[in-house]
Design a protein around this motif. Structure first.
Motif, PDB file in Angstrom:
ATOM      1  N   ASP A   1       0.797  -1.222   0.000  1.00 33.88           N
ATOM      2  CA  ASP A   1       0.000   0.000   0.000  1.00 33.88           C
ATOM      3  C   ASP A   1       0.835   1.280   0.000  1.00 33.88           C
TER       4      ASP A   1
ATOM      5  N   ARG B   1       3.290   1.483  -5.488  1.00 38.68           N
ATOM      6  CA  ARG B   1       2.312   1.685  -6.549  1.00 38.68           C
ATOM      7  C   ARG B   1       2.921   2.428  -7.743  1.00 38.68           C
TER       8      ARG B   1
ATOM      9  N   GLU C   1      -4.849   3.946  -8.894  1.00 42.51           N
ATOM     10  CA  GLU C   1      -6.249   4.227  -8.605  1.00 42.51           C
ATOM     11  C   GLU C   1      -6.455   4.998  -7.303  1.00 42.51           C
ATOM     12  N   PRO C   2      -5.748   4.689  -6.189  1.00 48.13           N
ATOM     13  CA  PRO C   2      -5.976   5.447  -4.941  1.00 48.13           C
ATOM     14  C   PRO C   2      -5.645   6.926  -5.048  1.00 48.13           C
ATOM     15  N   TYR C   3      -4.948   7.353  -6.114  1.00 42.70           N
ATOM     16  CA  TYR C   3      -4.524   8.749  -6.225  1.00 42.70           C
ATOM     17  C   TYR C   3      -5.217   9.493  -7.363  1.00 42.70           C
TER      18      TYR C   3
ATOM     19  N   ASN D   1     -12.388   7.967  -5.683  1.00 42.29           N
ATOM     20  CA  ASN D   1     -12.226   7.884  -4.225  1.00 42.29           C
ATOM     21  C   ASN D   1     -10.802   8.224  -3.794  1.00 42.29           C
ATOM     22  N   ALA D   2     -10.130   9.067  -4.574  1.00 42.48           N
ATOM     23  CA  ALA D   2      -8.746   9.426  -4.254  1.00 42.48           C
ATOM     24  C   ALA D   2      -8.685  10.125  -2.901  1.00 42.48           C
ATOM     25  N   VAL D   3      -7.697   9.757  -2.109  1.00 46.57           N
ATOM     26  CA  VAL D   3      -7.572  10.307  -0.757  1.00 46.57           C
ATOM     27  C   VAL D   3      -6.665  11.525  -0.728  1.00 46.57           C
TER      28      VAL D   3
END
Length: 522
Positions: A336, A341, A362-364, A368-370
């Motif tokens: 993570d 990544r 995808e998380p960035y 739903n990017a944080v």
């Protein structure tokens, strides 16, 4: 009470003695040269006591007369010393207050009354420095070298002068002499070490570090870290020497560089530059498995782009697909983390596995990017959009976002930023002064919200106002190089390379071909 008792006892004893002599009268007869002297015992005893007193008084008077010149001279000396120390004290106060004229006047008085003592020479030198007379101050400091009591003080003054004048060679010679004279003095040891590292004399700095550790001027932990940095610097020097050689001549310097890098990594297992260099040299010398083990061990604790670069380039001539499989194994050690990544996305772009590359980021960049994507993530997304769909418009949008995206971390020091580690700050010469961090964020001005539209659309990322006049991005491979304007005090020493994107095989002007089959690096 006791004093009165003692006085009473003395009077009682004298009274008892007088009564005893009165009760026991006698005659005292003395014959001398035919004469007979007769008197009572009490009178004779009194005369003897009086004569002894007169003799003692005459002796004391004679001794006093004989000692009068010396006593007078001693009185004058004491008076002179008092005046000298008073002038010395006032001169020191004048130096502290920055009053050059008063300091010079009191320095002259102190030298007149106290001669060439260490404190008077020091006061005179400081007074000369306040007046800007460096040559005169140097003369006073050099005069201190003549005697062992003041030699170290003179060396200290000469070192400060050389450092202010920027004469690094003379400062190093003086500091080494002071360090040899008093090995347990912190300033001398630190001065020698700092100048040797600034001059990139790594071997001499290692010897100085050993002497500092023996003198207990540094702790073992500090000495171990400094040794790791110095060994890494020596390994870099050996690697550069191997790079300019041809054929078999490379083997010797390269093996030496690998040995030094492995020693540094064993001292500091979490020191990223040492581990990255050791892994890179392992790949170049055919020890890819050992290099991979070094990177994988530290990746669980401290993922870093330099480690990812070394890991990707371990095997020469490796296909992009095989490299992608290896990077997936590396990313699994710290799944993570952003570096895992990004490394996976880079390898996916190089292998043209667009789905895996997009999923890694995808998380960035997803709905739903944080957090906001950084510059390199925006550039990777531009490569993915162009490579997967051939969508130049989306690619240019991502590159435009990269202009105002948060800057990525880099090796940062005072007045210096670079993506390449250095054992010293090239701007200031300070040893081990670069840290891996992102620059301070600048708050954007308030943005006026746009008018609502009828059709639903995804909410764009908030973007700060541009720091410079925005220009249209040129077509071609240069779009991958777009970077935001840097702060004036944060000059980028090395330009960022491209991501591992071989690009489509067509003749499109936006394609970027990898160099040497290895792919571009950040």
């Amino acid at each position: 009470m006791l004093r009165a008792l003692y006085t009473f006892l003395i009077i009682a004893a004298l009274s008892a003695l007088a009564i005893w002599l009165a009760d026991n009268p006698g005659d005292l007869v003395m014959h001398w040269r035919g004469y007979e002297v007769r008197t009572s015992f009490v009178i004779g005893l009194g005369l003897m006591v009086a004569i002894a007193f007169l003799v003692l008084l005459a002796y004391r008077v004679m001794i006093s007369v004989l000692r009068t010149p010396a006593g007078f001279s001693s009185f004058l000396d004491q008076r002179r010393r008092r005046r000298g120390f008073l002038a010395l004290t006032r001169g020191m106060v004048a130096v502290a207050a920055g009053d050059a004229a008063e300091a010079r006047r009191f320095a002259g008085q102190a030298r007149r009354f106290l001669d060439e003592t260490p404190l008077t020479l020091l006061l005179a030198a400081q007074a000369a420095q306040l007046e800007g007379k460096e040559d005169a101050a140097r003369g006073y400091f050099e005069a201190m070298l003549a005697t062992p009591e003041t030699e170290f003080l003179g060396l200290r003054g000469l070192f400060v002068q050389a450092r202010r004048a920027g004469d690094r060679t003379r400062a190093l010679d003086i500091a080494r002499r002071a360090f040899a004279l008093r090995p347990k003095t912190p300033w001398a040891a630190q001065a020698v070490f700092e100048i040797e590292t600034a001059e990139e004399d790594w071997q001499a700095a290692l010897s100085t570090l050993d002497r500092m550790l023996s003198a207990k001027l540094v702790t073992r932990d500090v000495a171990r870290h400094r040794r790791a940095v110095l060994l890494t610097a020596l390994a870099q020097t050996a690697e550069e020497a191997a790079r300019i050689q041809i054929g078999d001549a490379k083997k010797g310097p390269r093996e030496k560089a690998l040995s030094l890098a492995l020693d540094a990594a064993s001292l500091e297992p979490d020191f990223v530059p040492a581990v990255a260099l050791a892994a890179k040299l392992c790949g170049e010398t055919g020890r890819a498995r050992r290099g991979a083990k070094l990177v994988e061990d530290i990746w669980t604790r401290r993922p870093h782009p330099d480690l990812a670069d070394a890991y990707m380039n371990l095997i020469d001539g490796e296909s992009a697909y095989d490299r992608f499989k290896r990077v997936r194994l590396l990313a699994g050690h710290n799944r993570d983390h952003i570096e895992s990544r990004v490394a996976l996305a880079r390898a996916g772009v190089a292998a043209r596995d667009w789905l895996a590359a997009r999923g890694a980021l995808e998380p960035y960049v997803g709905l739903n990017a944080v957090e906001r994507p950084s510059q390199r993530i925006c550039e990777l997304m531009a490569a993915i959009e162009e490579g997967e769909h051939g969508d130049r418009g989306s690619a240019r949008e991502w590159l435009a976002r990269a202009l105002h995206a948060p800057e990525d971390e880099a090796w940062t020091g005072e007045g210096y930023r670079s993506h390449r580690w250095s054992p010293i700050n090239p701007v200031t010469g300070e040893f081990d002064a670069l840290t891996w961090r992102a620059p301070g964020l600048r708050l954007p001005p308030a943005v006026v919200p746009a008018a609502p539209v009828s059709a639903p659309a995804p909410v764009p990322e908030p973007e700060p106002a541009p720091v410079a006049a925005e220009k249209s991005a040129p077509a071609g491979a240069e779009e991958h190089h777009v970077r935001p304007q840097l702060e004036e005090d944060e000059a980028l020493a090395f330009p960022p390379p491209l991501p591992d994107d071989p690009g489509p095989t067509g003749a499109d002007d936006f394609d970027v071909e990898p160099e040497g089959g290895e792919g571009h690096k950040w």
